[in-house]
Design a protein around this motif. Structure first.
Motif, PDB file in Angstrom:
ATOM      1  N   SER A   1       0.656  -1.086   0.026  1.00 36.44           N
ATOM      2  CA  SER A   1      -0.242  -0.064  -0.129  1.00 36.44           C
ATOM      3  C   SER A   1       0.985   1.381  -0.048  1.00 36.44           C
ATOM      4  O   SER A   1       1.022   2.757  -0.574  1.00 36.44           O
ATOM      5  N   LEU A   2       2.581   1.366   0.439  1.00 34.66           N
ATOM      6  CA  LEU A   2       3.447   2.466   0.819  1.00 34.66           C
ATOM      7  C   LEU A   2       3.245   2.603  -0.546  1.00 34.66           C
ATOM      8  O   LEU A   2       3.673   3.580  -1.643  1.00 34.66           O
ATOM      9  N   LEU A   3       3.931   1.204  -0.949  1.00 35.21           N
ATOM     10  CA  LEU A   3       4.122   1.509  -2.869  1.00 35.21           C
ATOM     11  C   LEU A   3       3.606   1.786  -3.531  1.00 35.21           C
ATOM     12  O   LEU A   3       3.299   2.799  -4.694  1.00 35.21           O
ATOM     13  N   ALA A   4       2.471   2.081  -3.708  1.00 35.66           N
ATOM     14  CA  ALA A   4       1.438   2.208  -4.089  1.00 35.66           C
ATOM     15  C   ALA A   4       1.084   3.683  -3.947  1.00 35.66           C
ATOM     16  O   ALA A   4       0.708   3.878  -5.153  1.00 35.66           O
ATOM     17  N   GLN A   5       1.428   4.104  -2.937  1.00 33.24           N
ATOM     18  CA  GLN A   5       1.252   5.249  -2.629  1.00 33.24           C
ATOM     19  C   GLN A   5       2.160   6.624  -3.575  1.00 33.24           C
ATOM     20  O   GLN A   5       1.750   7.354  -3.746  1.00 33.24           O
ATOM     21  N   LEU A   6       3.457   5.961  -3.640  1.00 35.85           N
ATOM     22  CA  LEU A   6       4.392   6.508  -4.443  1.00 35.85           C
ATOM     23  C   LEU A   6       5.007   6.436  -5.196  1.00 35.85           C
ATOM     24  O   LEU A   6       5.069   7.532  -6.306  1.00 35.85           O
ATOM     25  N   ASN A   7       3.947   5.256  -5.988  1.00 35.32           N
ATOM     26  CA  ASN A   7       4.428   5.302  -7.565  1.00 35.32           C
ATOM     27  C   ASN A   7       2.852   6.166  -7.912  1.00 35.32           C
ATOM     28  O   ASN A   7       3.250   6.900  -8.769  1.00 35.32           O
ATOM     29  N   LYS A   8       1.323   6.065  -6.920  1.00 39.12           N
ATOM     30  CA  LYS A   8       0.805   7.162  -7.382  1.00 39.12           C
ATOM     31  C   LYS A   8       1.286   8.585  -7.434  1.00 39.12           C
ATOM     32  O   LYS A   8       0.794   9.277  -8.837  1.00 39.12           O
ATOM     33  N   MET A   9       2.120   8.550  -6.556  1.00 40.42           N
ATOM     34  CA  MET A   9       2.465  10.378  -6.879  1.00 40.42           C
ATOM     35  C   MET A   9       3.941  10.222  -7.591  1.00 40.42           C
ATOM     36  O   MET A   9       4.192  11.860  -7.942  1.00 40.42           O
ATOM     37  N   LEU A  10       4.873   9.307  -7.998  1.00 47.69           N
ATOM     38  CA  LEU A  10       6.038  10.075  -8.644  1.00 47.69           C
ATOM     39  C   LEU A  10       5.776   9.420 -10.676  1.00 47.69           C
ATOM     40  O   LEU A  10       6.452   9.507 -10.989  1.00 47.69           O
TER      41      LEU A  10
END
Length: 49
Positions: free
Chosen positions: A3-12
């Motif tokens: 879920s943390l990786l998914a949030q980072l993907n969304k931002m970056l």
């Protein structure tokens, strides 16, 4: 973790659906990003169930 990786993907990472990218004309690096985002998103959703 996913879920943390998914949030980072969304931002970056770029969102190709917002750019209306045609998947048949996507370059290999674009397909790699799409695959990575799919992999992380499905894992994040599985962890929430």
């Amino acid at each position: 973790m996913y879920s943390l990786l998914a949030q980072l993907n969304k931002m970056l990472l770029p969102s190709f659906s917002k750019q209306q990218l045609d998947l048949t004309k996507a370059k290999k690096w674009q397909m790699a990003i799409i695959g990575w985002r799919y992999f992380v998103t499905t894992r994040a959703l599985d962890k929430n169930n």
